[in-house]
Design an enzyme around this catalytic site. Structure first.
Site, short mmCIF file in Angstrom:
data_model
loop_
_atom_site.label_atom_id
_atom_site.label_comp_id
_atom_site.label_asym_id
_atom_site.label_seq_id
_atom_site.Cartn_x
_atom_site.Cartn_y
_atom_site.Cartn_z
CE1 TYR A 164 -8.44 0.22 -5.12
CE2 TYR A 164 -9.40 -1.75 -6.68
CZ TYR A 164 -8.53 -0.85 -5.59
OH TYR A 164 -7.44 -1.73 -5.04
CE LYS A 168 -5.16 0.37 -6.19
NZ LYS A 168 -3.94 0.88 -5.81
N1 LIG Z 1 -6.88 -5.59 0.13
C1 LIG Z 1 -6.62 -6.30 -0.98
O1 LIG Z 1 -6.97 -7.46 -1.43
C2 LIG Z 1 -6.20 -5.35 -2.16
C3 LIG Z 1 -6.42 -5.93 -3.56
C4 LIG Z 1 -5.83 -5.10 -4.67
C5 LIG Z 1 -5.30 -3.90 -4.45
N2 LIG Z 1 -5.09 -3.37 -2.95
C6 LIG Z 1 -4.49 -2.13 -3.02
O2 LIG Z 1 -3.52 -2.30 -1.67
C7 LIG Z 1 -3.37 -0.90 -0.95
C8 LIG Z 1 -3.76 -1.01 0.47
O3 LIG Z 1 -5.12 -1.40 0.63
P1 LIG Z 1 -5.39 -2.35 1.99
O4 LIG Z 1 -6.19 -3.25 1.56
O5 LIG Z 1 -4.41 -2.53 2.95
O6 LIG Z 1 -6.27 -0.96 2.46
P2 LIG Z 1 -6.42 -0.38 3.86
O7 LIG Z 1 -7.61 0.45 3.92
O8 LIG Z 1 -6.27 -1.27 5.05
O9 LIG Z 1 -5.12 0.65 3.94
C9 LIG Z 1 -4.98 1.71 3.40
C10 LIG Z 1 -4.34 2.78 4.02
O10 LIG Z 1 -4.24 3.87 3.33
C11 LIG Z 1 -4.33 5.02 4.09
N3 LIG Z 1 -4.55 6.20 3.05
C12 LIG Z 1 -5.71 6.49 2.52
N4 LIG Z 1 -5.77 7.71 1.87
C13 LIG Z 1 -4.60 8.24 2.07
C14 LIG Z 1 -4.06 9.50 1.84
N5 LIG Z 1 -4.54 10.49 1.05
N6 LIG Z 1 -2.69 9.48 2.02
C15 LIG Z 1 -1.95 8.56 3.04
N7 LIG Z 1 -2.69 7.52 3.29
C16 LIG Z 1 -3.76 7.39 2.84
C17 LIG Z 1 -5.62 4.65 4.86
O11 LIG Z 1 -5.55 5.62 6.16
C18 LIG Z 1 -5.38 3.34 5.43
O12 LIG Z 1 -4.55 3.15 6.65
C19 LIG Z 1 -4.44 -0.05 -1.83
O13 LIG Z 1 -3.79 0.63 -2.77
C20 LIG Z 1 -5.31 -0.92 -2.37
O14 LIG Z 1 -5.97 -0.37 -3.42
C21 LIG Z 1 -5.69 -4.19 -2.12
#
Ligand SMILES: NC(=O)c1ccc[n+]([C@@H]2O[C@H](COP(=O)([O-])OP(=O)(O)OC[C@H]3O[C@@H](n4cnc5c(N)ncnc54)[C@H](O)[C@@H]3O)[C@@H](O)[C@H]2O)c1
Length: 297
Positions: A164, A168
């Site tokens: 990851y 990123k």
């Molecule tokens: N939650 C946090 O605190 C946090 C922190 C830093 C970065 N992020 C980033 O934010 C983004 C969203 O994360 P989140 O926490 O909402 O996660 P989440 O798991 O709730 O949502 C991610 C979504 O992406 C979809 N997905 C996965 N693979 C896919 C693909 N190949 N094609 C299309 N859709 C796909 C999943 O079905 C899911 O609905 C991600 O890129 C994550 O790395 C999140």
């Protein structure tokens, strides 16, 4: 009047979590939205159409316009179909938010090749795939806004996230490259490191209710601004959210130098490193900024 009236947006991974809130917010600002999500599990297993369809229904019930897309960003041809759907349904693609993601956290010595490849395929390759297709349309239109969702895990390091963190950090690197290349065509490219309680982070809260400042919806207004015409002067930046604060990251840059005409021998480096560059060693990981979350009296 919304910030994004008449604009067309693609938001990947918009069926859940942070992406869902971004899609709702962009639609609330007047954008027509392609809600892309394959509805997979946290580690990338399985497919479902419900999440993207539900977000589209939510947008429509609020008076907005949205279409679901069930294609995977990790497949180059499928990513092309996500972008084509925006053009076919709404006539253009003005905004691309690369948000889809999965995690397979393990320490390096427990991580197998499949864990590495799967995570890099969605975040890093997926961001390339969609942007490669969308940028061609944006160049032709002379306008575009690309927001890449990165993470402090890649910008600063996080235990157990080799795959990851690699992906990123690559997204940060591609953001810089694309800001240079695409800026010439009226396209801005920025990165946002969001945060919030989603299924990706729920184990951090040990089953407790998350504090109000962990609402994943708090990321979306910053993304909406970056996606707007008003953000034309913001390009190649890495922004973030911590608590109720939006933040800006310093671009990695040289902070000190040691010089010797003609170069150094290893022994000379060993003799001088501590006194020169060694005075600037920097911590890795992500401690909170000491002032964040503290309100002045
Ligand atoms: N939650 C946090 O605190 C946090 C922190 C830093 C970065 N992020 C980033 O934010 C983004 C969203 O994360 P989140 O926490 O909402 O996660 P989440 O798991 O709730 O949502 C991610 C979504 O992406 C979809 N997905 C996965 N693979 C896919 C693909 N190949 N094609 C299309 N859709 C796909 C999943 O079905 C899911 O609905 C991600 O890129 C994550 O790395 C999140």
């Amino acid at each position: 009047m919304g910030l994004l009236d008449d604009k067309v947006a693609v938001v990947t991974g918009a069926g859940r979590g942070i992406g869902r809130e971004i899609a709702l917010c962009l639609a609330g600002e007047g954008a027509r939205v392609v809600v892309n999500d394959i509805g997979t599990s946290l580690d990338g297993a399985g497919l479902a159409q419900d999440p993207a369809a539900e977000v589209c229904a939510a947008i429509e019930s609020l008076g907005g316009k949205a279409v679901p897309s069930y294609e995977s960003v990790s497949d180059f041809e499928a990513a092309g179909r996500i972008v084509a759907q925006a053009v076919d349904s709404f006539g253009s693609v003005d905004i691309l938010v690369n948000n889809a993601g999965i995690v397979r956290d393990r320490t390096l010595l427990k991580m197998d090749e499949g864990d590495y490849d799967a995570v890099v395929a969605v975040h890093q390759k997926g961001t390339f795939n969609t942007t490669r297709h969308a940028a061609a349309h944006m160049k032709e239109a002379g306008y575009g806004r690309i927001v890449n969702i990165t993470s402090s895990a890649g910008l600063r390091g996080n235990f157990g996230q080799t795959n990851y963190g690699a992906a990123k950090a690559a997204i940060m690197g591609m953001t810089f490259v694309w800001a240079l290349e695409l800026g010439r065509y009226g396209i801005t490219v920025n990165a946002v490191a969001p945060s919030g309680l989603t299924r990706m982070t729920e184990n951090l809260f040990g089953g407790e209710d998350a504090p109000a400042d962990q609402d994943p919806a708090l990321n979306a207004p910053l993304v909406a601004f970056l996606a707007s015409e008003q953000a034309s002067y913001v390009n190649g930046q890495v922004l973030g959210r911590t608590g109720f604060a939006y933040t800006i990251f310093q671009t990695p840059r040289q902070v000190a130098a040691m010089w010797r005409d003609g170069g150094w021998t290893p022994t000379e480096v060993a003799d001088h490193f501590h006194d020169v560059l060694g005075q600037h060693l920097q911590p890795v990981g992500m401690p909170a900024h000491p002032l964040l979350g503290k309100k002045a009296d």
